[in-house]
Design an enzyme around this catalytic site. Structure first.
Site, PDB file in Angstrom:
ATOM      1  N   THR A 117      53.504   8.051  32.729  1.00 19.78           N
ATOM      2  CA  THR A 117      52.712   8.133  31.843  1.00 19.78           C
ATOM      3  C   THR A 117      52.716   8.977  30.628  1.00 19.78           C
ATOM      4  O   THR A 117      53.517  10.070  30.815  1.00 19.78           O
ATOM      5  CB  THR A 117      51.099   8.369  32.404  1.00 19.78           C
ATOM      6  OG1 THR A 117      50.041   8.685  31.227  1.00 19.78           O
ATOM      7  CG2 THR A 117      51.074   9.779  32.950  1.00 19.78           C
ATOM      8  N   TYR A 141      46.047  14.419  36.415  1.00 21.10           N
ATOM      9  CA  TYR A 141      46.638  13.121  36.249  1.00 21.10           C
ATOM     10  C   TYR A 141      48.143  13.068  35.793  1.00 21.10           C
ATOM     11  O   TYR A 141      49.152  12.940  36.293  1.00 21.10           O
ATOM     12  CB  TYR A 141      45.859  11.802  35.519  1.00 21.10           C
ATOM     13  CG  TYR A 141      46.665  10.684  35.327  1.00 21.10           C
ATOM     14  CD1 TYR A 141      47.272   9.873  36.228  1.00 21.10           C
ATOM     15  CD2 TYR A 141      46.826  10.483  33.665  1.00 21.10           C
ATOM     16  CE1 TYR A 141      47.901   8.803  35.945  1.00 21.10           C
ATOM     17  CE2 TYR A 141      47.551   9.081  33.509  1.00 21.10           C
ATOM     18  CZ  TYR A 141      47.693   8.655  34.837  1.00 21.10           C
ATOM     19  OH  TYR A 141      48.659   7.255  34.478  1.00 21.10           O
TER      20      TYR A 141
END
Length: 329
Positions: A117, A141
Site C-alpha cells: 500500500t 495499517y
C-alpha cells in the site's frame, strides 16, 4: 503450474482471478469469506474456504495443486480502523502473512506477488512519491504492510523466493464487463460511498478534512482502476517467470484528484445531487499522495488501459446497480 490467490473472493482478489482465468491460468482461491463472497469467484477457479495463515492447509494446497506462484491479497485495509484496532491489524496483515510466507518457502513456491500500500509512505515529502522515498507510515495499517514487505525481502534473500511488491494507491471502479466489483458492505472507498449515495443506499457522503494544504482543502489521492491494477499483477507474474529480479513498485497513474473533485464527478455521472457533510480529519490520513509511476512501466512493461476518472465512476455505478438487483432477487 497453478496460481494460488489468497483473498480471491474479495474485491481486488476476485478481479485477479478473472484476469488469470482469462489468461488461461489454473487458479486456486483460498479465502475465509469474512469479507469475500463465494459467488464472486470465477466458476473455473477452485475455491477452498480457509485461512491463509493455516500453514498445514496452505502446504497441502501447494503440493496437491502444483502451486508455483502466490498472489497474496488477504488483509485488513481500513486506515482509521487500524488506528482503533492496531493489534487486530498486526495479526491479520503481519502475523498471518508471516505464516503464509513460511508455508510458501516450505512448499518450494518460486514466485510471490504481495499486495502492499501507498500507506507505507505516510505523508510524503514530495509528490509524486517514488519507490525510493523513505517509508514513514502514519497508521498501524501502513506499519503492518511495511513489516510484511521487510519480512518478504529477508525471506527472499535467505531462501531464493522471487517476489514483486506492489504498493497500491486508491483502487476504484469495477470489471468493465460487469463480472465483479466492490461488494463489501459498509465499505469506506470514496467512489463506492459516493455511488451508493447517488443510488439512495446511503444518506450522503462525509468529507473528512477540509483544511489540508491542498488546492481545495480536501485530501488528494491517485485513483487506479481495479482491472489496470490486476494487469500489473499479471505483468509482475510474467516478469518473475521470465527470471526477472525482485521488485517493489508503485501502482497508480501519477495524477491526483481531491475528495471534492471525486464527489463532483460522481454527481455529474450519476445525475444526482446527494448531500455532502463536512467532518474533521480522520487519524492516519495524509493530505496528498500521488504515485510516481515510471518504474512500473519501465520494469515490467505495465500499460494502463482505463485511466479515466469519469469511466471509473461509471463502472462503479453500474456495479452498484447490479448489486442492488442481486439483493432484490
Amino acid at each position: 503450474m497453478t496460481v494460488l490467490v489468497t483473498g480471491g473472493a474479495g474485491y481486488i482478489g476476485s478481479h485477479m482471478v478473472l484476469a488469470l482465468i482469462d489468461a488461461g491460468e489454473r487458479v486456486v482461491v483460498l479465502d475465509d469469506l469474512s469479507n469475500g463472497f463465494r459467488w464472486a469467484v470465477h466458476p473455473n477457479a477452485e475455491l477452498i474456504v480457509g485461512d491463509a495463515s493455516d500453514q498445514a492447509l496452505v502446504g497441502r494446497v501447494i503440493q496437491a495443486r502444483g502451486v508455483d506462484a502466490i498472489a497474496h491479497f488477504a488483509a485488513k485495509i481500513v486506515v482509521p480502523d487500524s488506528v482503533a484496532d492496531p493489534l487486530g491489524y498486526y495479526l491479520a496483515n503481519t502475523v498471518k502473512t508471516r505464516a503464509l510466507f513460511a508455508a510458501a518457502v516450505a512448499g518450494g513456491v518460486k514466485h510471490l506477488i504481495f499486495s502492499s500500500t501507498a500507506a507505507v509512505y505516510g505523508t510524503p515529502e514530495r509528490n509524486p512519491v517514488t519507490e525510493d522515498a523513505r517509508p514513514h507510515p502514519e497508521s498501524p495499517y501502513g506499519n503492518s504492510k511495511l513489516m510484511s514487505e521487510l519480512m518478504l525481502a529477508d525471506a527472499a534473500r535467505a531462501h531464493g523466493l522471487g517476489y514483486v511488491v506492489l504498493r497500491y494507491f486508491n483502487v476504484a471502479g469495477a470489471d468493465p464487463e460487469g463480472r465483479s466489483g466492490q461488494s463489501t458492505p459498509n465499505a469506506t472507498h470514496l467512489i463506492k460511498v459516493g455511488c451508493e449515495a447517488a443510488l439512495g443506499l446511503r444518506p450522503g457522503v462525509s468529507v473528512f478534512g477540509t483544511d489540508f494544504p491542498t488546492p481545495d482543502g480536501t485530501g488528494v489521492r491517485d485513483y487506479i482502476q481495479v482491472s489496470d491494477l490486476v494487469a500489473a499483477h499479471l505483468d509482475a507474474l510474467r516478469h518473475l517467470r521470465r527470471g526477472g529480479g525482485n521488485l517493489t513498485l508503485n501502482c497508480g497513474y501519477g495524477r491526483g484528484y481531491s475528495v471534492l473533485e471525486v464527489i463532483e464527478t460522481v454527481k455529474r455521472v450519476s445525475g444526482v445531487d446527494f448531500p455532502v457533510t463536512l467532518a474533521p480529519r480522520r487519524p492516519g490520513d495524509p493530505a496528498a499522495i500521488v504515485a510516481g509511476a515510471d518504474r512500473i512501466r519501465a520494469e515490467i512493461g505495465w500499460r494502463p488501459a482505463f485511466d479515466d476518472l469519469t469511466a471509473i465512476v461509471g463502472q462503479a455505478l453500474a456495479w452498484e446497480r447490479r448489486l442492488a438487483e442481486r439483493r432484490a432477487t
